[in-house]
Structures are given as structure tokens and as C-alpha cells.
Design a protein around this motif. Structure first.
Motif, PDB file in Angstrom:
ATOM      1  N   SER A 189       0.823  -1.212   0.000  1.00 22.16           N
ATOM      2  CA  SER A 189       0.000   0.000   0.000  1.00 22.16           C
ATOM      3  C   SER A 189       0.851   1.254   0.000  1.00 22.16           C
ATOM      4  CB  SER A 189      -0.940   0.003   1.212  1.00 22.16           C
ATOM      5  OG  SER A 189      -1.822  -1.101   1.154  1.00 22.16           O
ATOM      6  N   ASN A 190       1.883   1.250   0.830  1.00 22.43           N
ATOM      7  CA  ASN A 190       2.755   2.411   0.906  1.00 22.43           C
ATOM      8  C   ASN A 190       3.523   2.604  -0.402  1.00 22.43           C
ATOM      9  OD1 ASN A 190       3.886   4.614   2.476  1.00 22.43           O
ATOM     10  ND2 ASN A 190       5.797   3.449   2.453  1.00 22.43           N
ATOM     11  N   PHE A 191       3.978   1.506  -0.998  1.00 23.75           N
ATOM     12  CA  PHE A 191       4.696   1.588  -2.268  1.00 23.75           C
ATOM     13  C   PHE A 191       3.783   2.163  -3.349  1.00 23.75           C
ATOM     14  CE2 PHE A 191       5.992  -0.153  -6.374  1.00 23.75           C
ATOM     15  CZ  PHE A 191       7.340   0.197  -6.400  1.00 23.75           C
ATOM     16  N   ARG A 192       2.560   1.668  -3.423  1.00 28.68           N
ATOM     17  CA  ARG A 192       1.614   2.154  -4.423  1.00 28.68           C
ATOM     18  C   ARG A 192       1.381   3.658  -4.267  1.00 28.68           C
ATOM     19  NH1 ARG A 192      -2.598   0.202  -7.573  1.00 28.68           N
ATOM     20  NH2 ARG A 192      -4.307   1.687  -7.855  1.00 28.68           N
ATOM     21  N   ARG A 193       1.186   4.089  -3.020  1.00 30.01           N
ATOM     22  CA  ARG A 193       0.921   5.498  -2.762  1.00 30.01           C
ATOM     23  C   ARG A 193       2.101   6.367  -3.177  1.00 30.01           C
ATOM     24  NH1 ARG A 193       2.284   8.532   1.522  1.00 30.01           N
ATOM     25  NH2 ARG A 193       2.891   6.694   2.730  1.00 30.01           N
ATOM     26  N   LYS A 194       3.304   5.933  -2.817  1.00 33.73           N
ATOM     27  CA  LYS A 194       4.494   6.717  -3.146  1.00 33.73           C
ATOM     28  C   LYS A 194       4.726   6.795  -4.654  1.00 33.73           C
ATOM     29  CE  LYS A 194       5.998   7.860   0.951  1.00 33.73           C
ATOM     30  NZ  LYS A 194       6.145   9.278   1.349  1.00 33.73           N
ATOM     31  N   LEU A 232      12.566   7.446  -3.795  1.00 31.70           N
ATOM     32  CA  LEU A 232      12.120   6.283  -3.035  1.00 31.70           C
ATOM     33  C   LEU A 232      13.347   5.709  -2.354  1.00 31.70           C
ATOM     34  CD1 LEU A 232       9.808   4.549  -5.671  1.00 31.70           C
ATOM     35  CD2 LEU A 232       9.185   6.190  -3.912  1.00 31.70           C
ATOM     36  N   LEU A 233      13.452   5.927  -1.053  1.00 32.55           N
ATOM     37  CA  LEU A 233      14.682   5.583  -0.340  1.00 32.55           C
ATOM     38  C   LEU A 233      14.599   4.194   0.262  1.00 32.55           C
ATOM     39  CD1 LEU A 233      15.341   8.990   1.445  1.00 32.55           C
ATOM     40  CD2 LEU A 233      16.242   8.174  -0.747  1.00 32.55           C
ATOM     41  N   ARG A 234      15.692   3.472   0.189  1.00 32.43           N
ATOM     42  CA  ARG A 234      15.773   2.128   0.779  1.00 32.43           C
ATOM     43  C   ARG A 234      16.235   2.226   2.223  1.00 32.43           C
ATOM     44  NH1 ARG A 234      21.702   0.249  -1.546  1.00 32.43           N
ATOM     45  NH2 ARG A 234      22.252   2.323  -2.261  1.00 32.43           N
ATOM     46  N   GLY A 235      16.265   1.081   2.877  1.00 31.06           N
ATOM     47  CA  GLY A 235      16.841   1.014   4.206  1.00 31.06           C
ATOM     48  C   GLY A 235      15.839   0.976   5.331  1.00 31.06           C
ATOM     49  N   THR A 236      14.566   1.272   5.034  1.00 26.13           N
ATOM     50  CA  THR A 236      13.565   1.262   6.097  1.00 26.13           C
ATOM     51  C   THR A 236      12.556   0.146   5.900  1.00 26.13           C
ATOM     52  OG1 THR A 236      12.162   2.811   4.864  1.00 26.13           O
ATOM     53  CG2 THR A 236      13.757   3.744   6.399  1.00 26.13           C
ATOM     54  N   GLY A 237      12.742  -0.671   4.831  1.00 28.05           N
ATOM     55  CA  GLY A 237      11.785  -1.733   4.550  1.00 28.05           C
ATOM     56  C   GLY A 237      10.630  -1.255   3.720  1.00 28.05           C
TER      57      GLY A 237
END
Length: 240
Positions: A189-194, A232-237
Motif C-alpha cells: 500500500s505504501n509503495f503504491r501510494r508513493k 524512493l529511499l531504501r533502508g527502512t523496509g
């Protein structure tokens, strides 16, 4: 030729080669194209495809030719760019050789076919190569590590992830690219929103695809933007 250069004992002839780092996603794994060398040095060892640049070629022309000759892949259809130059003394036992590494990405690339100096060509899981299960020739382990980090970084700030997708794709397929390359699970859901809130990242086609199970999924294509803002930053899952 300048006298200081002609008489210098510190300068010797160097050769120029190209090495290719070709990545694709297959079976939810990031794969890299390797060959088994058919000539010395490192006869029979796995390596990146590549070879000497001919005197009438540009660097890019040499890279495209070597990719076609050693693996039967048409690199002109790929996202191809220079990664960097590698020229440490002793990296090649044949003499002073400077190589220009090229990075290429593509979706569902074909099965390679070995030729010329390559005994065979094949796709190998990047995770296995990085972990040392396959010992690459020359300084190719270091070049591969640099290429992997470059891809991971580019996923944060550019739309390069779409280069691993087909002309149209679902957001689930795009998310899989991030998960496979970053090695972490992302909240759907968060990925889609971003993604949808990042202007110009993707464009809806108005069509839907029926998966084997579940509801039809909307199809998208790459948008007009290359640089992502916000990234879109990595490192936080999950994308930040």
C-alpha cells in the motif's frame, strides 16, 4: 611525441577493453550475464562478457559487438550506460589493460548463446556470485559489486526500475523489481501510494490484467520523468 614521454621509463603501452554487466529479473531473482572463458588467461573460469576494443570502434560500438559475439544479445535495445573505468596495475596478467565497464538493464532478456572467446554464456543469480559461490576472473567481482550498488542507488533517485519491466506492467511487478534488487520487502500500500504520488514516474494505460488469482490489476507504463522527486529511499523496509 614529447621528449619526456618518449624517454620515460614510467610509461608503457596499454590496451583498452570493455566489460559488460547485463542485468535482468527472472523468477523473482536479479540475474547477471556471465560467460565461461574459452581462452587463457583464466581458461574455463566464469567472467563478465567483454573483450578488446578494435582500432576502428568507439567504446560503445565495442561493447555492443562483444555482447553480440559472446552472448548473442542485441545490446542496442537495452538501457546501456558507462559504469566506470578500471585500470589497476596487475588486474590482467597479459599486461596493462584498462577496461571500461558498461551497465545494461532489460526485462526478461533471452537465453544467451556463447560464441567467439566464450565457451558458454548464461544467466547467474547475483546473490550467488556476490556470495562467492562462483569465483569470477580478473577483477570482475569488484566491478560487479560496484554495478550492483549503482543499480540500488539509481532505483532510489531515477525511474530505472522500469527498465526491468515490459512495455506495460502492474505496480506489483514494479514493486518486485525493488524488492529483488534491494533485498527487502516493501509494504504494497505504501509503495503504491508513493509511486502514484511521484509526478511522471508511471502512467496508467487504462487497461487491466487478470492475474492467475485475485482481482484484475491496473496496467502502467513508464512516465515522462527520469529523476524521481521525492526519491524512493531504501533502508527502512519501505519507500520513504
Amino acid at each position: 611525441m614529447d621528449d619526456w614521454l618518449k624517454d620515460s621509463t614510467e610509461v608503457e603501452a596499454s590496451w583498452v577493453t570493455v566489460d559488460l554487466l547485463i542485468f535482468t529479473v527472472r523468477g523473482d531473482q536479479l540475474m547477471v550475464l556471465l560467460i565461461d572463458r574459452g581462452v587463457a588467461p583464466f581458461l574455463g573460469r566464469p567472467a563478465l562478457p567483454g573483450g578488446y576494443v578494435q582500432k576502428t570502434e568507439t567504446l560503445r560500438e565495442g561493447a555492443l559487438r562483444e555482447l553480440w559475439e559472446e552472448a548473442g544479445i542485441d545490446g542496442s535495445r537495452l538501457h546501456l550506460e558507462q559504469l566506470g573505468a578500471y585500470g589497476d596495475p596487475g588486474r590482467d596478467p597479459r599486461g596493462r589493460v584498462v577496461t571500461i565497464a558498461y551497465l545494461a538493464l532489460g526485462p526478461e532478456l533471452p537465453t544467451p548463446v556463447g560464441g567467439t572467446d566464450a565457451r558458454r554464456a548464461y544467466w547467474a543469480p547475483v546473490s550467488q556470485v556476490i556470495n562467492g559461490a562462483q569465483e569470477l576472473a580478473f577483477d570482475h567481482p569488484a566491478i560487479l559489486a560496484d554495478a550492483l550498488e549503482e543499480i540500488r542507488r539509481k532505483l532510489e533517485y531515477t525511474a530505472v526500475a522500469t527498465a526491468f519491466c515490459g512495455e506495460t506492467f502492474t505496480l506489483s511487478e514494479l514493486r518486485t523489481v525493488y524488492e529483488v534488487i534491494w533485498g527487502q520487502c516493501l509494504d504494497p500500500s505504501n509503495f503504491r501510494r508513493k509511486v502514484l504520488n511521484t509526478e511522471g514516474f508511471v502512467q496508467p494505460t487504462g487497461e487491466r490484467r487478470l492475474p492467475p488469482t485475485g482481482r484484475p490489476a491496473g496496467l502502467y507504463r513508464r512516465g515522462a520523468a527520469w529523476l524521481l522527486s521525492p526519491p524512493l529511499l531504501r533502508g527502512t523496509g519501505q519507500p520513504a
